[in-house]
Enzyme design. Structure first.
Site, PDB file in Angstrom:
ATOM      1  N   ASP A   8     -45.874 -39.682  10.924  1.00 38.66           N
ATOM      2  CA  ASP A   8     -44.277 -39.559   9.842  1.00 38.66           C
ATOM      3  C   ASP A   8     -43.799 -39.564   9.961  1.00 38.66           C
ATOM      4  OD1 ASP A   8     -43.225 -38.052   7.200  1.00 38.66           O
ATOM      5  OD2 ASP A   8     -42.721 -36.957   8.524  1.00 38.66           O
ATOM      6  N   LEU A   9     -42.676 -40.307   9.921  1.00 37.37           N
ATOM      7  CA  LEU A   9     -41.421 -41.368   9.785  1.00 37.37           C
ATOM      8  C   LEU A   9     -40.758 -40.302  10.343  1.00 37.37           C
ATOM      9  CD1 LEU A   9     -39.844 -44.034  10.615  1.00 37.37           C
ATOM     10  CD2 LEU A   9     -39.455 -43.804   8.292  1.00 37.37           C
TER      11      LEU A   9
END
Length: 103
Positions: A8-9
């Site tokens: 997940d960024l």
């Protein structure tokens, strides 16, 4: 053996809070809402924006939708770029890539 790793960024690889907080502040200012405390804007990170606008600032559906339009106006131009990679992430990703390529 894994073939893919997904990250997940926001909040995992990058610190995205500054861009989100600045976008929320921009939207609230455009809607003529007073930001009482900068810390309160951190509550907008995570939940859906429309829900947060209604819950934290008492907006109705129409107002919340307009606030999200303003949010996106800022975020698409500036907020998107107001983030930074966490310390150590770049090296970690390089090591993972190297290990994947060469075992």
């Amino acid at each position: 053996m894994y073939h893919y790793i997904l990250f997940d960024l926001d909040g995992t690889i990058t610190e995205s809070a500054p861009g989100i907080v600045n976008s929320v502040r921009y939207a609230l200012n455009k809607m003529k809402y007073e930001v009482r405390d900068e810390e309160e804007l951190l509550r907008f990170i995570g939940p859906p924006l429309i829900d947060s606008m209604k819950k934290f600032y008492g907006m109705n559906d129409e107002q919340a939708e307009q606030a999200v339009v303003f949010y996106r106006e800022y975020f698409s131009e500036k907020g998107l770029f107001e983030n930074s990679v966490y310390d150590g992430i770049e090296e970690c990703l390089k090591q993972l890539k190297e290990k994947a390529l060469h075992g």
